[in-house]
Design a protein around this motif. Structure first.
Motif, PDB file in Angstrom:
ATOM      1  N   ARG A  96       0.839  -1.190   0.000  1.00  0.00           N
ATOM      2  CA  ARG A  96       0.000   0.000   0.000  1.00  0.00           C
ATOM      3  C   ARG A  96       0.878   1.246   0.000  1.00  0.00           C
ATOM      4  O   ARG A  96       1.987   1.246   0.560  1.00  0.00           O
ATOM      5  CB  ARG A  96      -0.910   0.033   1.239  1.00  0.00           C
ATOM      6  CG  ARG A  96      -2.021  -1.027   1.230  1.00  0.00           C
ATOM      7  CD  ARG A  96      -3.055  -0.704   0.175  1.00  0.00           C
ATOM      8  NE  ARG A  96      -4.206  -1.609   0.191  1.00  0.00           N
ATOM      9  CZ  ARG A  96      -4.338  -2.672  -0.608  1.00  0.00           C
ATOM     10  NH1 ARG A  96      -3.384  -2.979  -1.481  1.00  0.00           N
ATOM     11  NH2 ARG A  96      -5.435  -3.410  -0.558  1.00  0.00           N
ATOM     12  N   SER A  97       0.376   2.335  -0.582  1.00  0.00           N
ATOM     13  CA  SER A  97       1.103   3.607  -0.597  1.00  0.00           C
ATOM     14  C   SER A  97       0.596   4.524   0.517  1.00  0.00           C
ATOM     15  O   SER A  97       0.708   5.745   0.420  1.00  0.00           O
ATOM     16  CB  SER A  97       0.953   4.281  -1.959  1.00  0.00           C
ATOM     17  OG  SER A  97      -0.414   4.469  -2.270  1.00  0.00           O
ATOM     18  N   THR A  98       0.044   3.917   1.554  1.00  0.00           N
ATOM     19  CA  THR A  98      -0.426   4.641   2.734  1.00  0.00           C
ATOM     20  C   THR A  98       0.236   4.040   3.970  1.00  0.00           C
ATOM     21  O   THR A  98       0.647   2.878   3.967  1.00  0.00           O
ATOM     22  CB  THR A  98      -1.950   4.527   2.879  1.00  0.00           C
ATOM     23  OG1 THR A  98      -2.323   3.140   2.826  1.00  0.00           O
ATOM     24  CG2 THR A  98      -2.660   5.282   1.762  1.00  0.00           C
ATOM     25  N   PHE A  99       0.312   4.835   5.047  1.00  0.00           N
ATOM     26  CA  PHE A  99       0.899   4.332   6.274  1.00  0.00           C
ATOM     27  C   PHE A  99       0.071   3.171   6.829  1.00  0.00           C
ATOM     28  O   PHE A  99       0.604   2.138   7.211  1.00  0.00           O
ATOM     29  CB  PHE A  99       0.991   5.447   7.324  1.00  0.00           C
ATOM     30  CG  PHE A  99       1.920   6.570   6.945  1.00  0.00           C
ATOM     31  CD1 PHE A  99       3.056   6.344   6.194  1.00  0.00           C
ATOM     32  CD2 PHE A  99       1.638   7.867   7.360  1.00  0.00           C
ATOM     33  CE1 PHE A  99       3.912   7.380   5.846  1.00  0.00           C
ATOM     34  CE2 PHE A  99       2.486   8.912   7.032  1.00  0.00           C
ATOM     35  CZ  PHE A  99       3.625   8.674   6.272  1.00  0.00           C
ATOM     36  N   GLY A 100      -1.237   3.362   6.895  1.00  0.00           N
ATOM     37  CA  GLY A 100      -2.115   2.292   7.355  1.00  0.00           C
ATOM     38  C   GLY A 100      -2.305   1.260   6.261  1.00  0.00           C
ATOM     39  O   GLY A 100      -2.484   1.603   5.093  1.00  0.00           O
ATOM     40  N   LYS A 101      -2.278  -0.007   6.629  1.00  0.00           N
ATOM     41  CA  LYS A 101      -2.407  -1.075   5.639  1.00  0.00           C
ATOM     42  C   LYS A 101      -3.788  -1.729   5.663  1.00  0.00           C
ATOM     43  O   LYS A 101      -4.017  -2.695   4.935  1.00  0.00           O
ATOM     44  CB  LYS A 101      -1.320  -2.135   5.880  1.00  0.00           C
ATOM     45  CG  LYS A 101       0.105  -1.592   5.844  1.00  0.00           C
ATOM     46  CD  LYS A 101       0.391  -0.833   4.561  1.00  0.00           C
ATOM     47  CE  LYS A 101       1.825  -0.374   4.435  1.00  0.00           C
ATOM     48  NZ  LYS A 101       2.209   0.670   5.398  1.00  0.00           N
ATOM     49  N   TRP A 102      -4.691  -1.231   6.504  1.00  0.00           N
ATOM     50  CA  TRP A 102      -6.044  -1.795   6.576  1.00  0.00           C
ATOM     51  C   TRP A 102      -6.992  -0.949   5.736  1.00  0.00           C
ATOM     52  O   TRP A 102      -7.115   0.256   5.948  1.00  0.00           O
ATOM     53  CB  TRP A 102      -6.532  -1.831   8.021  1.00  0.00           C
ATOM     54  CG  TRP A 102      -7.891  -2.467   8.132  1.00  0.00           C
ATOM     55  CD1 TRP A 102      -9.101  -1.822   8.046  1.00  0.00           C
ATOM     56  CD2 TRP A 102      -8.175  -3.848   8.311  1.00  0.00           C
ATOM     57  NE1 TRP A 102     -10.127  -2.731   8.161  1.00  0.00           N
ATOM     58  CE2 TRP A 102      -9.593  -3.990   8.324  1.00  0.00           C
ATOM     59  CE3 TRP A 102      -7.383  -4.987   8.462  1.00  0.00           C
ATOM     60  CZ2 TRP A 102     -10.216  -5.225   8.488  1.00  0.00           C
ATOM     61  CZ3 TRP A 102      -8.012  -6.217   8.622  1.00  0.00           C
ATOM     62  CH2 TRP A 102      -9.415  -6.330   8.629  1.00  0.00           C
ATOM     63  N   ASP A 103      -7.652  -1.586   4.752  1.00  0.00           N
ATOM     64  CA  ASP A 103      -8.647  -0.895   3.940  1.00  0.00           C
ATOM     65  C   ASP A 103      -9.559  -1.946   3.335  1.00  0.00           C
ATOM     66  O   ASP A 103      -9.461  -3.137   3.653  1.00  0.00           O
ATOM     67  CB  ASP A 103      -7.978  -0.026   2.862  1.00  0.00           C
ATOM     68  CG  ASP A 103      -7.048  -0.815   1.945  1.00  0.00           C
ATOM     69  OD1 ASP A 103      -7.422  -1.938   1.536  1.00  0.00           O
ATOM     70  OD2 ASP A 103      -5.949  -0.315   1.627  1.00  0.00           O
TER      71      ASP A 103
END
Length: 199
Positions: free
Chosen positions: A103-110
């Motif tokens: 993922r290109s976000t800090f959080g990996k939950w989506d």
């Protein structure tokens, strides 16, 4: 001080957050002090959870949007393709054969295709280790907890940008109990062994 949540069952999944070259190499601008110190504990957890392990990777977007544009102006070295060796998982951990979520976000939950929710088959309990405690681990833990997942953060299998930042992030996550609880490698391994899942 680690808390003592209820025992783990055989349906919990281990999420190993962003154990990548870019955070491991001393010459990297994103080197995380303490990375090497958590390798043994992380390896023990991976071996104990066997097939119920997911590794995550932080990668740069192809075209940063919004505030991420300023972020990558500050860190231009990191604006490289996801296939760049800096974003590879470290070879000192047994990640081959395990699922990987990038993922290109800090959080990996989506909820996007190929998400942690999807690859863990809607697990009700996630055990988190990795780096950095005060960024990607924190962001992933809180997002999963908001979705109603029980999150256990293995304090001695996580590393922050400094010991102080690591502790502050753990303290912040502990405020979310019982959605998020802190634990230790020894406690997790004992609970897994007690449930009949030998490593």
């Amino acid at each position: 001080m680690a808390q003592s949540p209820p025992g783990l069952d055989g349906l919990a999944w281990l999420i190993v957050v962003d154990m990548q070259n870019v955070f491991a190499r001393p010459q990297s601008q994103w080197c995380t002090p303490g990375f090497d110190a958590i390798l043994d504990n992380t390896r023990s957890l991976v071996e104990a959870f066997r097939e119920r392990v997911v590794f995550t990777r932080f990668v740069a977007p192809e075209d940063p949007e919004g505030a991420w544009r300023n972020y990558y102006r500050a860190w231009p070295f990191a604006l490289v393709p996801a296939s760049s060796p800096i974003y590879d998982l470290v070879e000192t951990l047994p990640h081959h054969g395990h699922r990987v979520v990038s993922r290109s976000t800090f959080g990996k939950w989506d909820d996007r295709p190929g998400s942690l929710r999807e690859v863990t088959s809607g697990a009700r309990t996630l055990v988190l280790s990795g780096v950095s405690t005060d960024c990607c681990v924190l962001s992933t833990a809180l997002a999963a907890a908001d979705a109603g997942v029980e999150v256990r953060v293995v304090a001695d299998a996580c590393a922050g940008l400094s010991p102080t930042d690591h502790r502050r992030a753990l303290d912040a996550m502990s405020l979310y109990a019982p959605l998020v609880t802190l634990t230790s490698t020894a406690d997790v391994l004992d609970q897994l062994n007690g449930s009949g899942r030998k490593g």
